[in-house]
Design a protein around this motif. Structure first.
Motif, PDB file in Angstrom:
ATOM      1  N   MET A   1      44.312 -38.474  48.510  1.00  0.00           N
ATOM      2  CA  MET A   1      43.260 -37.543  48.141  1.00  0.00           C
ATOM      3  C   MET A   1      42.440 -38.147  47.001  1.00  0.00           C
ATOM      4  SD  MET A   1      43.618 -33.698  46.547  1.00  0.00           S
ATOM      5  CE  MET A   1      44.190 -32.989  48.058  1.00  0.00           C
ATOM      6  N   LEU A   2      41.142 -38.155  47.169  1.00  0.00           N
ATOM      7  CA  LEU A   2      40.227 -38.618  46.138  1.00  0.00           C
ATOM      8  C   LEU A   2      40.287 -37.675  44.943  1.00  0.00           C
ATOM      9  CD1 LEU A   2      37.998 -40.760  45.582  1.00  0.00           C
ATOM     10  CD2 LEU A   2      36.361 -39.081  46.443  1.00  0.00           C
ATOM     11  N   ASN A   3      40.145 -38.225  43.734  1.00  0.00           N
ATOM     12  CA  ASN A   3      40.229 -37.454  42.502  1.00  0.00           C
ATOM     13  C   ASN A   3      38.946 -37.597  41.699  1.00  0.00           C
ATOM     14  OD1 ASN A   3      43.296 -36.668  42.203  1.00  0.00           O
ATOM     15  ND2 ASN A   3      43.215 -38.744  43.026  1.00  0.00           N
ATOM     16  N   ILE A   4      38.333 -36.484  41.349  1.00  0.00           N
ATOM     17  CA  ILE A   4      37.165 -36.486  40.483  1.00  0.00           C
ATOM     18  C   ILE A   4      37.600 -35.921  39.145  1.00  0.00           C
ATOM     19  CG2 ILE A   4      34.854 -35.571  40.102  1.00  0.00           C
ATOM     20  CD1 ILE A   4      34.467 -35.603  43.135  1.00  0.00           C
ATOM     21  N   VAL A   5      37.325 -36.675  38.081  1.00  0.00           N
ATOM     22  CA  VAL A   5      37.819 -36.336  36.753  1.00  0.00           C
ATOM     23  C   VAL A   5      36.637 -36.081  35.829  1.00  0.00           C
ATOM     24  CG1 VAL A   5      39.255 -37.103  34.827  1.00  0.00           C
ATOM     25  CG2 VAL A   5      39.786 -37.877  37.164  1.00  0.00           C
ATOM     26  N   LEU A   6      36.598 -34.897  35.237  1.00  0.00           N
ATOM     27  CA  LEU A   6      35.564 -34.551  34.264  1.00  0.00           C
ATOM     28  C   LEU A   6      36.197 -34.566  32.879  1.00  0.00           C
ATOM     29  CD1 LEU A   6      33.772 -31.591  36.064  1.00  0.00           C
ATOM     30  CD2 LEU A   6      33.346 -34.056  36.228  1.00  0.00           C
ATOM     31  N   VAL A   7      35.756 -35.514  32.067  1.00  0.00           N
ATOM     32  CA  VAL A   7      36.282 -35.656  30.719  1.00  0.00           C
ATOM     33  C   VAL A   7      35.448 -34.789  29.776  1.00  0.00           C
ATOM     34  CG1 VAL A   7      36.821 -37.263  28.851  1.00  0.00           C
ATOM     35  CG2 VAL A   7      37.050 -38.002  31.238  1.00  0.00           C
ATOM     36  N   GLU A   8      36.049 -33.714  29.308  1.00  0.00           N
ATOM     37  CA  GLU A   8      35.429 -32.782  28.374  1.00  0.00           C
ATOM     38  C   GLU A   8      34.064 -32.264  28.855  1.00  0.00           C
ATOM     39  OE1 GLU A   8      35.510 -34.467  24.420  1.00  0.00           O
ATOM     40  OE2 GLU A   8      37.611 -35.038  24.633  1.00  0.00           O
ATOM     41  N   ARG A 101      31.135 -36.413  29.270  1.00  0.00           N
ATOM     42  CA  ARG A 101      30.382 -35.234  28.848  1.00  0.00           C
ATOM     43  C   ARG A 101      28.908 -35.389  29.184  1.00  0.00           C
ATOM     44  NH1 ARG A 101      32.484 -37.682  25.054  1.00  0.00           N
ATOM     45  NH2 ARG A 101      34.372 -37.116  23.992  1.00  0.00           N
ATOM     46  N   GLU A 102      28.276 -34.268  29.421  1.00  0.00           N
ATOM     47  CA  GLU A 102      26.849 -34.279  29.715  1.00  0.00           C
ATOM     48  C   GLU A 102      26.039 -34.832  28.547  1.00  0.00           C
ATOM     49  OE1 GLU A 102      28.508 -30.920  32.299  1.00  0.00           O
ATOM     50  OE2 GLU A 102      28.938 -31.768  30.348  1.00  0.00           O
ATOM     51  N   SER A 103      26.436 -34.549  27.327  1.00  0.00           N
ATOM     52  CA  SER A 103      25.641 -34.942  26.161  1.00  0.00           C
ATOM     53  C   SER A 103      25.863 -36.386  25.709  1.00  0.00           C
ATOM     54  CB  SER A 103      25.928 -34.004  24.983  1.00  0.00           C
ATOM     55  OG  SER A 103      27.283 -34.121  24.575  1.00  0.00           O
ATOM     56  N   ARG A 104      27.053 -36.929  25.948  1.00  0.00           N
ATOM     57  CA  ARG A 104      27.364 -38.259  25.398  1.00  0.00           C
ATOM     58  C   ARG A 104      28.028 -39.207  26.377  1.00  0.00           C
ATOM     59  NH1 ARG A 104      30.592 -35.724  20.517  1.00  0.00           N
ATOM     60  NH2 ARG A 104      32.022 -35.676  22.246  1.00  0.00           N
ATOM     61  N   GLY A 105      28.400 -38.749  27.541  1.00  0.00           N
ATOM     62  CA  GLY A 105      29.123 -39.616  28.472  1.00  0.00           C
ATOM     63  C   GLY A 105      30.556 -39.830  28.027  1.00  0.00           C
ATOM     64  N   LEU A 106      31.129 -40.918  28.484  1.00  0.00           N
ATOM     65  CA  LEU A 106      32.501 -41.268  28.129  1.00  0.00           C
ATOM     66  C   LEU A 106      32.528 -41.894  26.737  1.00  0.00           C
ATOM     67  CD1 LEU A 106      33.546 -42.840  31.543  1.00  0.00           C
ATOM     68  CD2 LEU A 106      34.363 -40.666  30.607  1.00  0.00           C
ATOM     69  N   PRO A 108      33.078 -44.474  23.823  1.00  0.00           N
ATOM     70  CA  PRO A 108      33.038 -45.945  23.804  1.00  0.00           C
ATOM     71  C   PRO A 108      34.429 -46.581  23.798  1.00  0.00           C
ATOM     72  CG  PRO A 108      31.400 -45.069  22.297  1.00  0.00           C
ATOM     73  CD  PRO A 108      32.223 -43.904  22.786  1.00  0.00           C
ATOM     74  N   ALA A 109      35.390 -45.979  23.105  1.00  0.00           N
ATOM     75  CA  ALA A 109      36.750 -46.536  23.075  1.00  0.00           C
ATOM     76  C   ALA A 109      37.382 -46.526  24.461  1.00  0.00           C
ATOM     77  CB  ALA A 109      37.618 -45.754  22.088  1.00  0.00           C
ATOM     78  N   LEU A 110      37.131 -45.490  25.233  1.00  0.00           N
ATOM     79  CA  LEU A 110      37.647 -45.408  26.595  1.00  0.00           C
ATOM     80  C   LEU A 110      36.981 -46.457  27.483  1.00  0.00           C
ATOM     81  CD1 LEU A 110      39.553 -43.760  28.454  1.00  0.00           C
ATOM     82  CD2 LEU A 110      37.597 -42.300  28.965  1.00  0.00           C
ATOM     83  N   ILE A 111      35.682 -46.615  27.335  1.00  0.00           N
ATOM     84  CA  ILE A 111      34.947 -47.621  28.103  1.00  0.00           C
ATOM     85  C   ILE A 111      35.469 -49.015  27.765  1.00  0.00           C
ATOM     86  CG2 ILE A 111      32.672 -48.697  28.394  1.00  0.00           C
ATOM     87  CD1 ILE A 111      31.490 -45.836  28.003  1.00  0.00           C
ATOM     88  N   GLU A 112      35.698 -49.270  26.484  1.00  0.00           N
ATOM     89  CA  GLU A 112      36.209 -50.588  26.071  1.00  0.00           C
ATOM     90  C   GLU A 112      37.622 -50.812  26.607  1.00  0.00           C
ATOM     91  OE1 GLU A 112      37.422 -52.806  21.943  1.00  0.00           O
ATOM     92  OE2 GLU A 112      35.647 -51.510  21.924  1.00  0.00           O
ATOM     93  N   ARG A 113      38.460 -49.799  26.520  1.00  0.00           N
ATOM     94  CA  ARG A 113      39.853 -49.907  26.974  1.00  0.00           C
ATOM     95  C   ARG A 113      39.945 -50.195  28.467  1.00  0.00           C
ATOM     96  NH1 ARG A 113      44.156 -44.956  26.137  1.00  0.00           N
ATOM     97  NH2 ARG A 113      45.817 -45.759  27.464  1.00  0.00           N
ATOM     98  N   PHE A 114      39.034 -49.625  29.254  1.00  0.00           N
ATOM     99  CA  PHE A 114      39.049 -49.790  30.705  1.00  0.00           C
ATOM    100  C   PHE A 114      37.777 -50.492  31.190  1.00  0.00           C
ATOM    101  CE2 PHE A 114      41.951 -46.287  29.890  1.00  0.00           C
ATOM    102  CZ  PHE A 114      43.046 -46.654  30.654  1.00  0.00           C
ATOM    103  N   ALA A 115      37.331 -51.490  30.443  1.00  0.00           N
ATOM    104  CA  ALA A 115      36.067 -52.178  30.743  1.00  0.00           C
ATOM    105  C   ALA A 115      36.027 -52.732  32.172  1.00  0.00           C
ATOM    106  CB  ALA A 115      35.830 -53.298  29.738  1.00  0.00           C
TER     107      ALA A 115
END
Length: 153
Positions: A1-8, A101-106, A108-115
């Motif tokens: 099953m495909l998973n869609i994840v909304l972070v905050e 999030r709609e206002s800021r996205g993911l 930066p630390a998460l983006i860097e961790r999973f670049a």
């Protein structure tokens, strides 16, 4: 099953639209707190989604709790900062598509961790971003297209 994840997620209407996409595609929706709204029946109805009962929803208290459970799974983080297009990766049947999030996205630390897991949807450079519900639908249907639209008619 495909998973869609909304972070905050911050806007209930966007979560409602994404829940509708999850319902019609058979995808699971993960909601990571804190959210900018409370998922009460009143807020969900206001979001215009009458599909909430048809969606498998998993709620997480924070991003770290989600990552403890799924950090080693197939993750695809959607961010305008990624060099790779969303069409340049293969999506497995249990992939996790993460949106910020709609206002800021993911974060930066998460983006860097999973670049290595970051992808982007191309758009004109002068414009900020797509609406998150549109981005989630584009991503979900690309993943499902690659899988031959399993169980969809």
């Amino acid at each position: 099953m495909l998973n869609i994840v909304l972070v905050e997620p911050e806007i209930p209407q966007n979560a409602g639209n994404i829940a509708r996409t999850c319902a019609v595609t058979g995808s699971r929706l993960h909601l990571i707190e804190p959210m900018g709204f409370r998922p009460t029946e009143k807020n969900l109805k206001r979001a215009g989604c009458n599909y909430w009962n048809d969606v498998d929803i998993v709620r997480w208290p924070c991003a770290e709790a989600f990552l403890e459970a799924h950090g080693a799974d197939e993750l695809h983080l959607f961010t305008g900062a990624a060099p790779r297009l969303y069409t340049e990766v293969a999506y497995g049947p249990e992939a996790f598509l993460l949106f910020g999030r709609e206002s800021r996205g993911l974060d930066p630390a998460l983006i860097e961790r999973f670049a290595d897991c970051c992808v982007r949807i191309p758009m004109r450079p002068a414009l900020d971003s797509l609406n998150v519900s549109n981005a989630a639908a584009i991503a979900a249907y690309e993943a499902l297209r690659q899988q031959g639209f399993p169980e969809l008619s």
